[in-house]
Each structure stands twice: as C-alpha cells, then as structure tokens.
Design a protein around this motif. Structure first.
Motif: not given
Length: 409
Positions: A80-86
């Motif tokens: 979820a954190r990686a998606v938010a960063d992208r």
C-alpha cells in the motif's frame, strides 16, 4: 487513414468517475495493499480529488496467526505504501490492533464456542472500517471515504441506495449488509461498475506492483483455514470434549470440541460402521454435542434473525424478497417478516447448510437493491422423517434400523 489514438483505460475510467462531490474535495481511501483498493486510490486521484491513503494494522505481524498474503498483514502494508508513493499521495498506517482484537477476533472465538458460524469480515466492516476508520476520515476533514469493495452506491430521485456490483462474480454485498444509511451517505465505491479484469488492467497500465497480486482468500487472521487453532489460541482450554449423537440422541462417537465442526460438514467425523454418509446437522454448545444425521435432515424451511439493519425505503412488516444465506450461494425467494430489530424468513424451497451465526441478506426482486440483513440466531428444520440404516449389516440394534426425526433447533 486517420491515426487512431487509444485513450488509456485508466484515464477513460477516471474521467467518468463522479463521486457527487466538487473536484478537489478530500477523499480518504482505505488501502489494504491489494489491487482493488490500490486502483480505487488511483482512480479517485486521477479524477481530481485530494486523496489520503490509510492502511490499518489489524494484528501483530509477529503472531503466527497472521497469514502470508492476508489483508492488512506486513507485506500488504508495504504494498500500500509503495502504491501511494507511485501515485504521489500521502499515506498513513494506523494501529487498530486493539480495536480489531476486541471487536472482531474475540467475537470470532466466542461465536465458534457458542456453536455458531461467524463471519468476521462483516464484523470488521461493521465495527472497524465503517465505524472507527470512518470517524478518523471525518477527523481528517474528508468529504467521503472510498473503498475497493465491489458494490454500487446510487443516489437518484429514488433516494440513496446500496446495490449489487455489476460483476456478479465479485459482488460483496453479502459482507456489507450492516452498512447504515448514515455511513452510506459518506461512503463511495468506485469499482462497483467494473469487472475485476478491468481493475487489473488499470493497475497494469499504471505500473502498480500489485496488478497481478492474488486476491486474499478466507479469513485474514486464520492461517490455512485452521479456524479451530485460532479459537484455541484465543480461548485456551475452552473447547469442551463431548459426544457425537444422532437425531434421537444416540451416541455414535466422541469429539474434542464443537469448534472443530460446522453445520453441513461430512468429512472428519471419524465414525465407523456406517452404510451412508452423515452430516453435521447442528451444534449444541450447552450439551457439548455434535448432532449428525442424513443429508435430508440438513433442510431448513425458515430462519430467525436479529440485529437487523434495514436499508429499504418500504417500511411494511412483510416483504417478498430474494435472500442470501451464504456468500457463495445465489439469492433464493422467500417471505420476510420484520419486527423491529428481529425478523423471520420463510423460504419458498428448503435450504441446506444454513447455520446460526451466518447472515441473511435481502434483495429487492425487481432490481439489485440491497434491502438490508441480519444475523441468523436460529433455524427451523424441515418436517422430515427419514428411515435409514446407518450401521453395517448385522450390527447390533434393537430394531435393526434407526428412525430419524428432526427436532426443533
């Protein structure tokens, strides 16, 4: 020949997304780390809203019950954190472990020990996501909260309504029947009109690492479907051994706790010397008995419910409805009689595999509207007398045959 320019599916879908709010309004998106909530965040963000992603930590990741690939486990938070960063949106992780434990896991254990079959996903939506997290979203100044559930919310001249998803195979209305009207006014479900394949295509177009991530299966905090081991961990020593009996009360064998059985179960009874398969008909927690019988005795002609949540606009006491009693079964025709928070449902045709602790969810006959639902507290068996020889030929028995008659639940 004119040059054909293909509009990305992501942009096309986002341009059609209308949350009924002004562009720039803050929307909190519940991000579990799966493809559905990730695409929800992407679509809402691309549609011009101010998106804040929130992921819930629901249990201790070091505890053995946390299942790999489960919702809200360690890897999911990282995804979820990686998606938010992208996407370039803010993302927060909230520790809801105590709330989840008290409201969902403890209820799960108590329900199994009472001889019922719990649905913790409903309790999680009801008590954690659509109550506690929704309050947090309001505190953050959000105008709405969006989730990746496959269900539709409509608001037209007929009023605000909850409706089954366009993709019948992914519809999650059974797990959302407890959503109140007040909660529904604040919630948004951007994926309700999309097939799952389209959701994955959008994730792939955006290069999200979760595009091919498998859907979570079973219950998030139950490893490999071992429900009994979780109950034993939460309630050490609470499982009481007892007898396996037939419908007449005759002892056929012994068990190590009713938490190891569910209504409709056939395998794992460990009863020898029988000439026909037996099924778990009911669980008697007070007597610590597992009651078994022939398949015909599984039929249920009516159910009684409580904790009713009504979303329909029709306030009459009696309704002709379609009702779902299992998430994997299609709705069946029935007559619903409501009385406050309680209700009784009479099926047109007897149903099998219905157990206390499950939910009864009601739908309008003419459209996909979710009328509401409640928790099954008791069942009314069909009037059936089955004469059957359940022992091997020559086995001692007073009459050589056993007469099975269902008794009230």
């Amino acid at each position: 020949m004119p040059l054909m320019i293909k509009t990305p599916l992501t942009d096309l879908t986002a341009s059609q997304l209308d949350l009924g709010l002004p562009k720039g309004a803050r929307i909190v998106v519940a991000m579990s780390g799966g493809v559905d909530s990730s695409v929800t965040a992407a679509l809402v963000h691309r549609a011009g809203y101010d998106v804040v992603g929130i992921t819930l930590q629901l249990y201790d990741h070091g505890v053995a019950i946390a299942k790999k690939g489960a919702c809200c486990a360690g890897q999911d938070i990282a995804d979820a954190r990686a998606v938010a960063d992208r996407l370039g949106i803010p993302h927060y992780v909230l520790d809801y472990e105590d709330r989840f434990g008290d409201s969902v896991m403890q209820d799960f254990a108590d329900t199994y020990l009472a001889g019922a079959t719990p649905i913790p996903c409903v309790r999680c939506n009801q008590r954690v996501k659509f109550r506690d997290l929704l309050h947090t979203a309001r505190d953050l100044g959000a105008a709405a909260m969006a989730t990746g559930h496959y269900i539709r919310r409509t608001d037209d001249d007929r009023g605000l309504a909850l409706r089954r998803a366009e993709d019948a195979g992914k519809d999650q209305s059974y797990f959302l029947f407890a959503t109140t009207r007040e909660q529904l006014s604040f919630l948004r479900f951007p994926l309700g009109d999309l097939p799952k394949e389209t959701t994955r295509q959008i994730a792939a177009e955006l290069g999200l690492g979760v595009a091919d991530k498998p859907d979570s299966q079973d219950i998030c905090f139950v490893p490999e479907g071992r429900y009994a081991s979780v109950v034993e961990r939460l309630r050490p020593g609470a499982a009481t051994p007892g007898a396996i009996v037939d419908l007449n009360g005759q002892v056929l064998g012994q068990h190590q706790g009713i938490i190891h059985y569910t209504v409709g179960q056939r395998r794992g009874l460990a009863l020898g010397g029988l000439v026909e398969p037996l099924y778990v008909i009911r669980l008697d927690a007070d007597r610590a008995e597992v009651v078994v019988g022939p398949k015909a005795a599984l039929g249920v002609r009516a159910i009684r419910l409580d904790e009713m949540n009504w979303l329909g606009t029709e306030e009459a006491a009696t309704h002709r409805v379609a009702v779902k009693v299992r998430s994997t079964k299609p709705p069946v025709l029935a007559v619903l009689k409501r009385s406050g928070a309680e209700a009784e449902v009479m099926f047109d045709e007897p149903q099998e595999g219905v157990a206390p602790g499950q939910a009864g969810v009601f739908y309008a006959l003419k459209d996909d509207q979710v009328l509401g639902g409640g928790w099954i507290r008791s069942t009314v068996p069909v009037d059936v007398s089955v004469v059957t020889d359940i022992r091997e030929e020559g086995a001692p028995n007073e009459e050589g045959r056993l007469l099975h008659r269902t008794r009230p639940f």
